[in-house]
Design an enzyme around this catalytic site. Structure first.
Site, short mmCIF file in Angstrom:
data_model
loop_
_atom_site.label_atom_id
_atom_site.label_comp_id
_atom_site.label_asym_id
_atom_site.label_seq_id
_atom_site.Cartn_x
_atom_site.Cartn_y
_atom_site.Cartn_z
N HIS A 166 8.09 42.73 176.05
CA HIS A 166 9.19 43.58 176.55
C HIS A 166 9.62 44.57 175.45
O HIS A 166 9.74 45.76 175.69
CB HIS A 166 10.38 42.70 176.96
CG HIS A 166 11.63 43.45 177.33
ND1 HIS A 166 12.05 43.59 178.64
CD2 HIS A 166 12.56 44.10 176.59
CE1 HIS A 166 13.17 44.29 178.67
NE2 HIS A 166 13.51 44.62 177.44
N GLU A 167 9.82 44.05 174.24
CA GLU A 167 10.28 44.91 173.14
C GLU A 167 9.23 45.98 172.80
O GLU A 167 9.56 47.15 172.61
CB GLU A 167 10.61 44.08 171.90
CG GLU A 167 11.81 43.17 172.04
CD GLU A 167 13.02 43.84 172.64
OE1 GLU A 167 13.22 45.05 172.41
OE2 GLU A 167 13.77 43.17 173.37
N HIS A 170 9.15 48.92 175.05
CA HIS A 170 10.15 49.96 174.76
C HIS A 170 9.54 51.04 173.88
O HIS A 170 9.86 52.23 173.99
CB HIS A 170 11.39 49.36 174.08
CG HIS A 170 12.37 48.76 175.04
ND1 HIS A 170 12.87 49.46 176.12
CD2 HIS A 170 12.95 47.54 175.09
CE1 HIS A 170 13.71 48.68 176.80
NE2 HIS A 170 13.77 47.51 176.20
N TYR A 181 18.54 55.97 178.05
CA TYR A 181 18.97 54.57 178.14
C TYR A 181 20.39 54.44 178.70
O TYR A 181 21.29 53.96 178.03
CB TYR A 181 18.89 53.94 176.76
CG TYR A 181 18.67 52.44 176.77
CD1 TYR A 181 17.58 51.88 177.42
CD2 TYR A 181 19.55 51.59 176.12
CE1 TYR A 181 17.37 50.52 177.42
CE2 TYR A 181 19.35 50.22 176.11
CZ TYR A 181 18.26 49.70 176.77
OH TYR A 181 18.05 48.34 176.77
N GLU A 190 14.36 49.77 181.19
CA GLU A 190 14.36 48.31 181.11
C GLU A 190 13.30 47.70 182.03
O GLU A 190 12.62 46.75 181.67
CB GLU A 190 15.74 47.77 181.51
CG GLU A 190 16.69 47.64 180.35
CD GLU A 190 16.11 46.77 179.25
OE1 GLU A 190 15.64 45.66 179.55
OE2 GLU A 190 16.09 47.20 178.10
N ASP A 263 27.08 47.47 179.37
CA ASP A 263 25.61 47.43 179.28
C ASP A 263 25.00 48.82 179.54
O ASP A 263 24.00 48.94 180.25
CB ASP A 263 25.08 46.36 180.26
CG ASP A 263 23.57 46.19 180.20
OD1 ASP A 263 22.99 46.42 179.12
OD2 ASP A 263 22.98 45.83 181.24
N HIS A 268 20.42 46.48 182.11
CA HIS A 268 19.73 45.19 182.25
C HIS A 268 20.05 44.52 183.58
O HIS A 268 19.59 43.42 183.85
CB HIS A 268 20.12 44.24 181.12
CG HIS A 268 19.65 44.66 179.77
ND1 HIS A 268 20.37 45.52 178.97
CD2 HIS A 268 18.52 44.37 179.08
CE1 HIS A 268 19.71 45.72 177.85
NE2 HIS A 268 18.58 45.04 177.89
#
Lengths: 348, 92
Positions: A166-167, A170, A181, A190, A263, A268
């Site tokens: 996931h990271e 990005h 974002y 996301e 958020d 998310h």
């Protein structure tokens, strides 16, 4: 060896070069040498057959990982503890990060023909043991950063391959669509990380659509939390339901879209909607999700049709167009994508 | 005076809330001036995450009449101390 005489295709060389098993050390060294000598034009042609690679993209540069240790401080990058080809350190977080970056690179490179996250072989950097009881994992624009967890709600973040992938995705998004974002574009940012995050795990484990968990962050909660994972693409809103932490807030359809200022506008949270559209597409097509559904999403991400401020509707249109372009008008794939976006109520 | 801190975002996207009681004198001397300064900062400067940072936390802090939103990457030392104290104490 004359570079033009190489019988081994560049992607296989890259794979060999990345092997860190000491039994294959000689082959790995030879492969790395061959890659350096490889005619860039020839390498470029090989890659072009495998996938649509953006113009002026350098290819053929092998995987290079750099894992650093912050030693419990909040200072980046920390001390380099494992470079490419180095033996395992015995530190779980370091070795999990190293292996996770390899598995992520394997999906992008072997399946989609993209050399690293930028398509030009950028070295992949990660820092582990960031901060004291730090309960997060993030992408800082240049590297992935992993905390050890607070031990109360979260354990070590590198325990789940999907957190690492996931990271790193990005980073891929930063070098492709660079979706802003915030709000819907942030939720798409996301969602791309969750989609390719689970695809990396499925590819790594050789799982079909039916065999996969479709969970993000399985195993990062401690035993004290009532929940399997942080998010579910198959059933958004069901990943956890805990007395203290509350319930997974993700919606699956536009009827349940959450309007919030926290958020960064629910990036998310509302990612559950495009996540579920991807899952429905993959479910419709069956087999290995990375082959057709994943290919369509990848084509959409690198095709130039997604703008930095795109919302769900534009993204839905671009994925449908990507399916049509690759598989044909009214093909099974085109139909699967069309139906998926209608089912999550993004299109009529 | 009661200070409420809610943290959203992060990889998990899970909102957590903590609170703590400080004396009116401490609020006046330490936290309200800091909150006033943060609240007056131009939008797009203080409240937004630094470019290309992803999955970081966003803090929303309410002190009496004043409330501020701060991305984790822009939290400096006094705020970190306040959050640490709130997290150590009983949750509100």
């Amino acid at each position: 060896m004359h570079p033009h005489c190489s019988i081994v295709p560049p992607h296989l060389l890259a794979h060999l070069a990345a092997v860190d098993d000491p039994r294959h050390a000689v082959a790995a060294r030879a492969a790395r040498r061959a890659l350096v000598q490889l005619d860039p034009l020839l390498a470029g042609r090989e890659e072009a057959f495998a996938a649509p690679v953006p113009p002026r993209t350098a290819v053929g540069r092998p995987l290079e990982r750099r894992i650093s240790d912050a030693g419990g401080q909040e200072i980046l990058p920390g001390t380099l503890v494992r470079g490419e080809g180095d033996a395992a350190t015995g530190d779980a977080a370091t070795d999990e990060a190293y292996d996770g970056l390899g598995a992520t690179d394997a999906l992008f490179r072997q399946v989609y023909g993209r050399a690293s996250i930028d398509g030009a072989g950028l070295p992949l950097a990660a820092t582990v043991h960031y901060g004291e009881l730090y309960d997060n994992a993030f992408w800082d624009g240049e590297r992935m950063v992993f905390g050890d967890g607070d031990g109360d709600v979260f354990g070590r973040f590198t325990r789940s391959l999907t957190v690492i992938s996931h990271e790193l995705t990005h980073g891929f998004t930063q070098y492709s669509t660079n979706l802003v974002y915030e709000g819907q574009s942030g939720a798409l940012n996301e969602s791309l990380s969750d989609v390719f995050g689970v695809l990396v795990e499925q590819h790594h484990l050789g799982q079909t659509v039916d065999q996969a968990s479709w969970l993000v962050g399985e195993g990062v909660f401690t035993d004290q939390v009532q929940g399997r994972a942080l998010r579910s693409l198959a059933a958004p809103g069901t990943a956890y339901d805990d007395d203290v932490l509350g319930r997974d807030p993700q919606p699956a359809t536009m009827s349940d879209f959450v309007i919030t200022t926290s958020d960064n506008g629910g990036v998310h949270i509302n990612s559950g909607i495009p996540n579920h559209a991807f899952y429905l597409t993959a479910l419709h097509l069956g087999g290995y999700a990375w082959e057709r559904a994943g290919r369509i999403w990848f084509d959409a991400a690198v095709g130039g049709g997604i703008q930095a401020n795109s919302g769900f509707r534009l993204f839905a249109d671009v994925t449908q167009e990507a399916a049509r372009a690759r598989f044909g008008q009214n093909s099974e794939e085109h139909e699967a994508v069309r139906q998926a976006w209608a089912k999550v109520e993004v299109t009529g | 005076m009661r200070i409420e801190i809610s943290r959203s975002g992060g990889f998990a996207g899970m909102t957590r809330t903590w609170s703590l009681e400080v004396s009116p004198a401490e609020a006046e001397e330490r936290w309200l001036p800091l909150a006033d300064r943060a609240a007056e900062a131009p939008q797009g400067e203080e409240t937004r995450p630094e470019r290309d940072q992803r999955d970081r936390y966003v803090y929303h802090i309410v002190i009496g009449y004043q409330e501020v939103t701060l991305p984790e990457s822009r939290l400096d030392e006094p705020w970190k101390e306040l959050i640490e104290r709130a997290r150590r104490g009983p949750t509100g």
